[in-house]
Scaffold this motif. Structure first.
Motif, mmCIF file in Angstrom:
data_model
loop_
_atom_site.group_PDB
_atom_site.id
_atom_site.type_symbol
_atom_site.label_atom_id
_atom_site.label_comp_id
_atom_site.label_asym_id
_atom_site.label_seq_id
_atom_site.Cartn_x
_atom_site.Cartn_y
_atom_site.Cartn_z
ATOM 1 N N SER A 138 0.860 -1.195 0.000
ATOM 2 C CA SER A 138 0.000 0.000 0.000
ATOM 3 C C SER A 138 0.886 1.231 0.000
ATOM 4 N N ALA A 140 0.401 3.168 2.074
ATOM 5 C CA ALA A 140 0.565 3.246 3.533
ATOM 6 C C ALA A 140 1.839 2.552 4.012
ATOM 7 N N TYR A 145 0.351 7.902 7.934
ATOM 8 C CA TYR A 145 -0.605 9.018 8.069
ATOM 9 C C TYR A 145 -1.199 9.013 9.473
ATOM 10 N N TYR A 151 -1.727 0.177 10.929
ATOM 11 C CA TYR A 151 -1.978 -0.307 9.562
ATOM 12 C C TYR A 151 -0.766 0.008 8.685
ATOM 13 N N PHE A 188 -12.948 -1.994 2.020
ATOM 14 C CA PHE A 188 -11.843 -1.682 2.943
ATOM 15 C C PHE A 188 -12.262 -0.673 4.029
#
Ligand code: NDP
Ligand code: 8X3
Length: 251
Positions: A138, A140, A145, A151, A188
């Protein structure tokens, strides 16, 4: 090139995994579809125009993963492509307020589950001298963040596991890739917000997210490169997204 290839997709009951099943079926692959919600997998299998076997699987249960892979019929055991897609975000909170049970679900699914499936499948690929592992990372995994530390940590772990696996498999003929999307509208966010569909909708408000098909088509393209070509990493963003936190919205 994918005709009659055996493709295992984890998390095939929804979103990107389901779209992968459809896209690989269109490419002529034979499909092993794994997830917990087997009713959804059966419904998907019934409408795909290819050979499909349904694998009831919770990737967090390592013994069950080992049993499922070791117990595959001979016609299914030689897995050519593993799409390590099963994963989730649970909760959205500053770290000090986070629910440790949410952390466990994410770590157990996104990291330990991916490792368990990889460990069960890859030795066979090595023995056959060919195979391809495609992990779902991802954006991510590249940027953290606010409210998403755990996550993001799981996806950073996926990135490092991908790199490590590629190093460890060098010379075996087995390829390792990661696809790292930005915002994709699937279930999601509904899962992340515990079924709050309105809140999930607001994540994508005023912008055009990726679709699950966009990601699936990229994964099929990666798997369909010639055997000497290894696409290491694809970062796939919506045009309306420049980073994990910078999104253009029109409302
Ligand atoms: P969905 O919620 O739509 O699908 C998630 C899938 O994972 C479901 O099929 C679910 O099946 C499966 N899954 C979850 N937990 C388990 C488990 N313990 N064992 C087996 N299967 C499990 O989300 P997406 O399609 O969006 O997510 C797929 C992957 O893509 C995830 O790894 C996610 O982190 C990643 N990703 C998603 C992005 C997005 O914006 N949507 C962006 C970047 C990456 P079931 O519940 O039936 O077991
Ligand atoms: C899912 C994308 O940005 O919502 O991995 O974390 S994001």
């Amino acid at each position: 090139m994918l005709l009659d290839r055996v493709v295992l997709v984890t998390g095939a009951s929804s979103g990107i995994g389901l779209a992968c099943a459809e896209a690989f079926a269109r490419a002529g692959a034979r499909l092993l579809l794994a997830a917990r919600r087997t009713d959804r997998l059966e419904a998907l299998a019934a409408r795909l125009d290819t050979d499909v076997a349904v694998l009831p699987l919770d990737v967090r249960d390592r013994a069950a993963v080992d049993t499922a892979i070791a117990g595959l019929d001979p016609g299914w055991a030689a897995i050519d492509v593993l799409v390590n897609n099963a994963g989730l975000a649970a909760g959205f909170a500053p770290l000090p307020d986070g629910d440790p049970d949410d952390w466990d679900r994410m770590l157990d699914t996104n990291v330990r589950g991916l490792l368990a499936v990889t460990r069960a499948v890859v030795p066979g690929m090595i023995a056959r001298g060919r195979g391809h592992v495609v992990n779902l990372g991802s954006i991510a995994g590249h940027e953290t963040y606010p409210n998403g530390a755990v996550y993001c940590a799981t996806k950073a772990a996926v990135d490092r596991i991908t790199q490590g696996l590629r190093l460890d498999l060098l010379g075996t003929g087995v390829r390792v890739s990661t696809v790292d999307p930005g915002m994709v509208e699937t279930e999601f966010s509904v899962v992340r917000f515990r079924g709050d569909a309105d809140r999930a909708d607001r994540v994508y408000q005023g912008m055009t997210p990726l679709t699950a098909d966009d990601v699936a088509e990229t994964i099929v393209w990666i798997a369909d490169r010639p055997a000497h070509v290894q696409v290491a990493e694809v970062i796939l963003l919506p045009t309306d997204q420049a980073s994990a936190t910078r999104v253009a919205r029109r409302d």
